[in-house]
Scaffold this motif. Structure first.
Motif, PDB file in Angstrom:
ATOM      1  N   TYR A   1       0.888  -1.161   0.000  1.00 10.47           N
ATOM      2  CA  TYR A   1       0.000   0.000   0.000  1.00 10.47           C
ATOM      3  C   TYR A   1       0.924   1.209   0.000  1.00 10.47           C
TER       4      TYR A   1
ATOM      5  N   VAL B   1       3.432  -5.019   2.156  1.00  6.74           N
ATOM      6  CA  VAL B   1       2.653  -5.858   3.065  1.00  6.74           C
ATOM      7  C   VAL B   1       2.872  -7.334   2.746  1.00  6.74           C
TER       8      VAL B   1
ATOM      9  N   PRO C   1      -0.486 -13.410  12.662  1.00  3.65           N
ATOM     10  CA  PRO C   1      -0.834 -12.304  13.569  1.00  3.65           C
ATOM     11  C   PRO C   1      -1.634 -11.221  12.861  1.00  3.65           C
ATOM     12  N   THR C   2      -2.323 -10.403  13.623  1.00  4.46           N
ATOM     13  CA  THR C   2      -3.075  -9.303  13.014  1.00  4.46           C
ATOM     14  C   THR C   2      -2.098  -8.364  12.310  1.00  4.46           C
ATOM     15  N   GLY C   3      -2.520  -7.879  11.186  1.00  2.89           N
ATOM     16  CA  GLY C   3      -1.668  -6.955  10.434  1.00  2.89           C
ATOM     17  C   GLY C   3      -0.640  -7.659   9.574  1.00  2.89           C
ATOM     18  N   SER C   4      -0.748  -9.000   9.471  1.00  6.02           N
ATOM     19  CA  SER C   4       0.264  -9.709   8.687  1.00  6.02           C
ATOM     20  C   SER C   4      -0.119  -9.775   7.208  1.00  6.02           C
ATOM     21  N   GLY C   5      -1.330  -9.345   6.867  1.00  2.00           N
ATOM     22  CA  GLY C   5      -1.682  -9.255   5.451  1.00  2.00           C
ATOM     23  C   GLY C   5      -2.698 -10.270   4.967  1.00  2.00           C
ATOM     24  N   LYS C   6      -3.419 -10.913   5.887  1.00  3.07           N
ATOM     25  CA  LYS C   6      -4.408 -11.921   5.470  1.00  3.07           C
ATOM     26  C   LYS C   6      -5.556 -11.271   4.695  1.00  3.07           C
ATOM     27  N   THR C   7      -6.094 -10.195   5.240  1.00  6.30           N
ATOM     28  CA  THR C   7      -7.195  -9.503   4.554  1.00  6.30           C
ATOM     29  C   THR C   7      -6.739  -8.964   3.205  1.00  6.30           C
ATOM     30  N   THR C   8      -5.497  -8.493   3.171  1.00  5.50           N
ATOM     31  CA  THR C   8      -4.962  -7.958   1.919  1.00  5.50           C
ATOM     32  C   THR C   8      -4.969  -9.029   0.838  1.00  5.50           C
TER      33      THR C   8
ATOM     34  N   TYR D   1      -8.164  -4.619  -4.689  1.00  2.00           N
ATOM     35  CA  TYR D   1      -6.879  -3.986  -4.987  1.00  2.00           C
ATOM     36  C   TYR D   1      -6.280  -4.773  -6.136  1.00  2.00           C
TER      37      TYR D   1
HETATM   38  P1  ADP Z   1      -4.668  -8.916   8.619  1.00  2.96           P
HETATM   39  O1  ADP Z   1      -5.925  -9.173   7.843  1.00  2.96           O
HETATM   40  O2  ADP Z   1      -3.692 -10.058   8.563  1.00  2.96           O
HETATM   41  O3  ADP Z   1      -4.929  -8.473  10.017  1.00  2.96           O
HETATM   42  P2  ADP Z   1      -4.336  -6.699   6.776  1.00  2.96           P
HETATM   43  O4  ADP Z   1      -4.190  -7.355   5.461  1.00  2.96           O
HETATM   44  O5  ADP Z   1      -5.630  -6.095   7.095  1.00  2.96           O
HETATM   45  O6  ADP Z   1      -3.875  -7.703   7.925  1.00  2.96           O
HETATM   46  O7  ADP Z   1      -3.220  -5.572   6.902  1.00  2.96           O
HETATM   47  C1  ADP Z   1      -1.862  -5.796   6.586  1.00  2.96           C
HETATM   48  C2  ADP Z   1      -1.097  -4.485   6.746  1.00  2.96           C
HETATM   49  O8  ADP Z   1      -1.473  -3.589   5.715  1.00  2.96           O
HETATM   50  C3  ADP Z   1      -1.328  -3.775   8.068  1.00  2.96           C
HETATM   51  O9  ADP Z   1      -0.067  -3.302   8.520  1.00  2.96           O
HETATM   52  C4  ADP Z   1      -2.249  -2.641   7.714  1.00  2.96           C
HETATM   53  O10 ADP Z   1      -1.939  -1.526   8.507  1.00  2.96           O
HETATM   54  C5  ADP Z   1      -1.905  -2.376   6.256  1.00  2.96           C
HETATM   55  N1  ADP Z   1      -3.110  -1.953   5.497  1.00  2.96           N
HETATM   56  C6  ADP Z   1      -4.263  -2.640   5.357  1.00  2.96           C
HETATM   57  N2  ADP Z   1      -5.149  -2.018   4.552  1.00  2.96           N
HETATM   58  C7  ADP Z   1      -4.528  -0.878   4.152  1.00  2.96           C
HETATM   59  C8  ADP Z   1      -4.889   0.207   3.289  1.00  2.96           C
HETATM   60  N3  ADP Z   1      -6.082   0.248   2.679  1.00  2.96           N
HETATM   61  N4  ADP Z   1      -3.988   1.197   3.116  1.00  2.96           N
HETATM   62  C9  ADP Z   1      -2.786   1.167   3.721  1.00  2.96           C
HETATM   63  N5  ADP Z   1      -2.367   0.173   4.523  1.00  2.96           N
HETATM   64  C10 ADP Z   1      -3.219  -0.830   4.756  1.00  2.96           C
END
Ligand code: ADP
Length: 275
Positions: A121, A126, A145-152, A161
């Protein structure tokens, strides 16, 4: 800044009515003084005086209304500007690279492959060098862990995206070759945060699926283990869920979202933290 400006507006509005009435009062006094004097001096008749007064009173409301309309117009312009920004936004992700040979109602098998995928991003990277093949019909759990990029990773599959060219394939073809509609239609996602509309359970369940029979609806609810609970509600599936589903518990909302995803019978089902 907003509070400051809003208070300024309220102060101005508070001043408006007293000022208006004050000016009207002054106008009345002047009319009486000058007009009365003219009548006494026999330069105008009492009829002229009354007529003048009546016309003046008739004019007050239109003038106030003009002010009101100007105010309304300005507020409207400000709102339209904001809506317009959204309406005019051009999505960065579109069908420009789609293969015209793929029909919009194409059905995917559901194989997903990441090839040396890197994603960031802006400046912050990420996902780094992800290679992963998920065969059609199989299940995969991703833990981290949270913030590791699973949702991404999930957002890339939905093409919310854009993955770098060639690093994400579905059924062996780059995702960009598919019309967006095909990707989204074949995908059922239960997002981390459920979004429910202020509608009935039935309408929330069938959201995005134009024709679904009661049978399918019940099956989806059954599979999400929520059918019995919904049926026990006073109005069953016709129960209104309130703004953003506030009358449902967190678990019920999530199960409703799961049923909603299942109802589409998607080739690819994604559960993002749907515990
Ligand atoms: P998870 O689902 O594993 O908790 P995310 O995929 O949501 O993690 O996020 C991975 C990283 O990307 C985090 O550090 C978060 O801060 C960052 N992030 C997530 N979405 C965005 C976005 N739209 N813009 C910028 N950074 C993002």
């Amino acid at each position: 800044q907003y509070i400051h400006r809003a208070q300024g507006l309220v102060r101005l509005m508070g001043m408006l009515w007293p000022t208006l009435e004050f000016i009207l009062g002054i106008a009345m006094i002047i009319t009486l003084l000058v007009g009365g004097h003219e009548v006494v001096a026999h330069r105008i008749t009492p009829g002229d005086f009354v007529a003048f007064n009546t016309y003046m009173i008739l004019l007050i409301w239109p003038i106030i209304a003009v002010g009101w309309v100007v105010n309304l117009f300005q507020r409207g312009t400000a709102s339209v500007k904001r809506i317009d920004e959204i309406l005019r936004a051009v999505p960065g992700i579109d069908d420009s690279e789609a293969d015209p040979a793929i029909p919009a109602d194409a059905v995917l098998r559901g194989e997903i492959e990441f090839r040396n995928l890197n994603f960031s991003y802006g400046e912050t990277q990420v996902l780094r060098d992800i290679s992963l093949k998920i065969p059609a019909g199989s299940s995969l759990a991703i833990v981290g862990p949270t913030g590791s990029g699973k949702t991404t990773l999930v957002n890339l599959i939905a093409r919310l995206y854009e993955a770098p060219a060639g690093s994400l394939c579905m059924d062996g073809r780059p995702i960009r070759k598919y019309p967006l509609e095909v990707v989204r239609r074949n995908l059922g996602i239960v997002p981390q945060e459920t979004f429910l509309f202020s509608e009935t359970i039935r309408e929330n369940l069938a959201f995005g699926v134009s024709a679904s029979s009661d049978e399918e609806l019940l099956q989806a609810a059954e599979a999400a283990h929520i059918r019995r609970e919904f049926e026990d509600f006073p109005h069953g599936f016709e129960t209104m869920v309130g703004e953003r589903g506030m009358t449902l518990s967190g678990g019920q909302k999530q199960r409703l979202a799961i049923a909603r995803a299942l109802l589409r019978r998607p080739a690819i089902l994604v559960l993002d933290d749907a515990l």
